[in-house]
Design an enzyme around this catalytic site. Sequence first.
Site, PDB file in Angstrom:
ATOM      1  N   GLU A  93       2.756  28.547  53.088  1.00 56.67           N
ATOM      2  CA  GLU A  93       2.267  29.457  52.769  1.00 56.67           C
ATOM      3  C   GLU A  93       1.531  30.358  53.863  1.00 56.67           C
ATOM      4  O   GLU A  93       0.820  29.623  54.753  1.00 56.67           O
ATOM      5  CB  GLU A  93       1.624  29.826  51.539  1.00 56.67           C
ATOM      6  CG  GLU A  93       2.320  29.496  50.257  1.00 56.67           C
ATOM      7  CD  GLU A  93       1.653  29.427  49.087  1.00 56.67           C
ATOM      8  OE1 GLU A  93       1.279  30.325  48.589  1.00 56.67           O
ATOM      9  OE2 GLU A  93       1.276  28.322  48.690  1.00 56.67           O
ATOM     10  N   CYS A 106      -3.651  34.503  58.164  1.00 55.00           N
ATOM     11  CA  CYS A 106      -4.302  33.103  57.664  1.00 55.00           C
ATOM     12  C   CYS A 106      -3.042  32.164  57.785  1.00 55.00           C
ATOM     13  O   CYS A 106      -2.108  32.271  56.980  1.00 55.00           O
ATOM     14  CB  CYS A 106      -4.656  33.442  56.217  1.00 55.00           C
ATOM     15  SG  CYS A 106      -5.164  31.976  55.578  1.00 55.00           S
ATOM     16  N   CYS A 113      -2.435  19.066  51.844  1.00 60.69           N
ATOM     17  CA  CYS A 113      -3.863  18.648  52.255  1.00 60.69           C
ATOM     18  C   CYS A 113      -4.052  17.457  51.657  1.00 60.69           C
ATOM     19  O   CYS A 113      -4.052  17.073  50.493  1.00 60.69           O
ATOM     20  CB  CYS A 113      -4.543  19.728  51.904  1.00 60.69           C
ATOM     21  SG  CYS A 113      -6.437  19.502  52.584  1.00 60.69           S
ATOM     22  N   CYS A 117     -10.273  18.354  47.805  1.00 58.10           N
ATOM     23  CA  CYS A 117     -11.529  19.134  47.254  1.00 58.10           C
ATOM     24  C   CYS A 117     -11.428  19.508  45.964  1.00 58.10           C
ATOM     25  O   CYS A 117     -10.178  20.124  45.626  1.00 58.10           O
ATOM     26  CB  CYS A 117     -11.569  20.188  48.411  1.00 58.10           C
ATOM     27  SG  CYS A 117     -12.252  19.953  50.091  1.00 58.10           S
ATOM     28  N   CYS A 120      -9.910  23.176  44.850  1.00 57.01           N
ATOM     29  CA  CYS A 120      -8.792  23.957  45.836  1.00 57.01           C
ATOM     30  C   CYS A 120      -7.507  23.624  45.277  1.00 57.01           C
ATOM     31  O   CYS A 120      -7.293  22.598  44.778  1.00 57.01           O
ATOM     32  CB  CYS A 120      -8.982  23.279  47.187  1.00 57.01           C
ATOM     33  SG  CYS A 120      -7.771  24.263  48.332  1.00 57.01           S
ATOM     34  N   GLY A 182      -4.356  23.068  54.245  1.00 56.56           N
ATOM     35  CA  GLY A 182      -4.384  22.013  55.251  1.00 56.56           C
ATOM     36  C   GLY A 182      -5.523  21.875  56.231  1.00 56.56           C
ATOM     37  O   GLY A 182      -6.465  22.944  55.897  1.00 56.56           O
ATOM     38  N   CYS A 359      -8.499  32.705  49.051  1.00 60.17           N
ATOM     39  CA  CYS A 359      -9.018  31.568  49.561  1.00 60.17           C
ATOM     40  C   CYS A 359      -8.623  30.545  48.272  1.00 60.17           C
ATOM     41  O   CYS A 359      -9.241  30.642  47.218  1.00 60.17           O
ATOM     42  CB  CYS A 359     -10.382  31.432  50.039  1.00 60.17           C
ATOM     43  SG  CYS A 359     -10.721  32.092  51.299  1.00 60.17           S
TER      44      CYS A 359
HETATM   45  N1  SAH Z   1      -9.443  22.755  55.124  1.00 66.12           N
HETATM   46  C1  SAH Z   1     -10.060  23.823  55.847  1.00 66.12           C
HETATM   47  C2  SAH Z   1      -9.205  25.292  55.865  1.00 66.12           C
HETATM   48  C3  SAH Z   1      -8.410  25.480  54.352  1.00 66.12           C
HETATM   49  S1  SAH Z   1      -9.506  26.137  52.986  1.00 66.12           S
HETATM   50  C4  SAH Z   1     -11.223  23.931  55.168  1.00 66.12           C
HETATM   51  O1  SAH Z   1     -11.620  23.218  54.362  1.00 66.12           O
HETATM   52  O2  SAH Z   1     -12.034  24.865  55.614  1.00 66.12           O
HETATM   53  C5  SAH Z   1     -10.116  27.541  53.367  1.00 66.12           C
HETATM   54  C6  SAH Z   1     -11.207  28.236  52.580  1.00 66.12           C
HETATM   55  O3  SAH Z   1     -11.181  28.314  51.105  1.00 66.12           O
HETATM   56  C7  SAH Z   1     -12.283  26.787  52.519  1.00 66.12           C
HETATM   57  O4  SAH Z   1     -13.585  27.443  52.996  1.00 66.12           O
HETATM   58  C8  SAH Z   1     -12.129  26.451  51.213  1.00 66.12           C
HETATM   59  O5  SAH Z   1     -13.165  25.562  50.705  1.00 66.12           O
HETATM   60  C9  SAH Z   1     -12.220  27.688  50.577  1.00 66.12           C
HETATM   61  N2  SAH Z   1     -11.354  27.655  49.030  1.00 66.12           N
HETATM   62  C10 SAH Z   1     -10.872  26.479  48.624  1.00 66.12           C
HETATM   63  N3  SAH Z   1     -10.522  26.591  47.265  1.00 66.12           N
HETATM   64  C11 SAH Z   1     -11.241  27.833  46.761  1.00 66.12           C
HETATM   65  C12 SAH Z   1     -11.282  28.265  45.711  1.00 66.12           C
HETATM   66  N4  SAH Z   1     -10.526  27.922  44.522  1.00 66.12           N
HETATM   67  N5  SAH Z   1     -11.842  29.621  45.574  1.00 66.12           N
HETATM   68  C13 SAH Z   1     -12.453  30.123  46.976  1.00 66.12           C
HETATM   69  N6  SAH Z   1     -12.216  29.572  47.899  1.00 66.12           N
HETATM   70  C14 SAH Z   1     -11.795  28.361  48.008  1.00 66.12           C
END
Ligand code: SAH
Length: 365
Positions: A93, A106, A113, A117, A120, A182, A359
């Site tokens: 995506e 983006c 990934c 987390c 996510c 990722g 995000c």
């Molecule tokens: N792996 C990298 C880039 C991808 S995530 C990183 O961790 O930074 C991009 C951003 O979106 C990160 O800050 C991530 O923590 C955030 N993110 C992930 N899930 C989310 C959610 N459900 N709501 C808001 N932000 C989220």
Amino acid sequence: MNSKPILFNMTAAELEQFVAGLGQPKFRAKQISEWLARGAPDFSVMKNLPESLREKLNESARTMPAAIDKMLESADGQTTKFLLALADGQKIETVLMRTSYGNSVCVSSQAGCAMGCKFCASTLLGLHRNLTMNEMIAQVLVASSHLLKGDSPAPQNKRLASSVEFPPLTRGITHIVVMGTGEPLQNTENLRGFLEYANARLGISWRRMTVSTCGIVPGIRELTEWGRPINLAISLHAPNDALRSALMPINNKYPIAEVLDAAFANSEKTGRQLMIEYILLGSHNDTLQNYGPEQAVELAALLRGKNVMVNLIPMNAVAERDFAAPSGNATHRFQDILINAGVHTRIRRERGADIGSACGQLRIK
Ligand code: SAH
């Protein structure tokens, strides 16, 4: 699966050889490569090639390493999500955001990934593989050709859209954020190649590129040594190791102190302001037990006096994840505490939530 050769992946010599194999003179290779550099999605746009050649090419090759499979436009017309198909059948995506300061893409750095987390969606199916440099470049080219073709409601780009049949080499994309699916710092060699290309060939300034990481310390150091003045964003999300480890398993390997040390050193070397991303999770009763005033105070203590900007990201609801969005009040209270402690803080405007492209919402359904 599609095993046809991908012309964008060829060197100039390989492309000449390929074209010669079709019984064509050398200069055709140059014409084709100019179209490829513009992200030509197929051969039909290559108007300076004879139709018979375009047909031949269509039977024997593909243009780009990523092709649009699906496209979703947000209701406000400002955000477009692309589902792209790669040559091996993987889907990724990419999100195009039209903003008042420019047009931002983006970019995803991996298919899937491995980071795990807890909030996510991108990590739910694990990691499939790293994306190649060309697969990352293709994401920008796909977005830019969509933008400039004018087949989408893009108010800021009306002027361009009316005068351009197919994008010229100067593109409408001004910003790149590597914040898609990722962990980019698990794929640093391809990442650097991609950003070098974007700077040298797409004319995007280093200062308008941002790489976001969950905190892979050796990768941060590698970027620091590389020294390009790109922006670094750290997904911090918690002010102490106990809470952060509960949300982000990577914290067991690289705890907060080490991550921030490496990140501050990076920002000192590049001269760029460090971005700290901080999700606000709403608890079920919305009292924010884990994300209340104490956490804001603790966070301020970590960041005070540093050249940082905290981006508060209200949790975007994800069907597969338990966390809820925080209330608007709680978000503003959190911001006020940081600002009163002298830490620059803003609340990230949510974009594309209605098309699952905010995000943390990216995932292949
Ligand atoms: N792996 C990298 C880039 C991808 S995530 C990183 O961790 O930074 C991009 C951003 O979106 C990160 O800050 C991530 O923590 C955030 N993110 C992930 N899930 C989310 C959610 N459900 N709501 C808001 N932000 C989220």
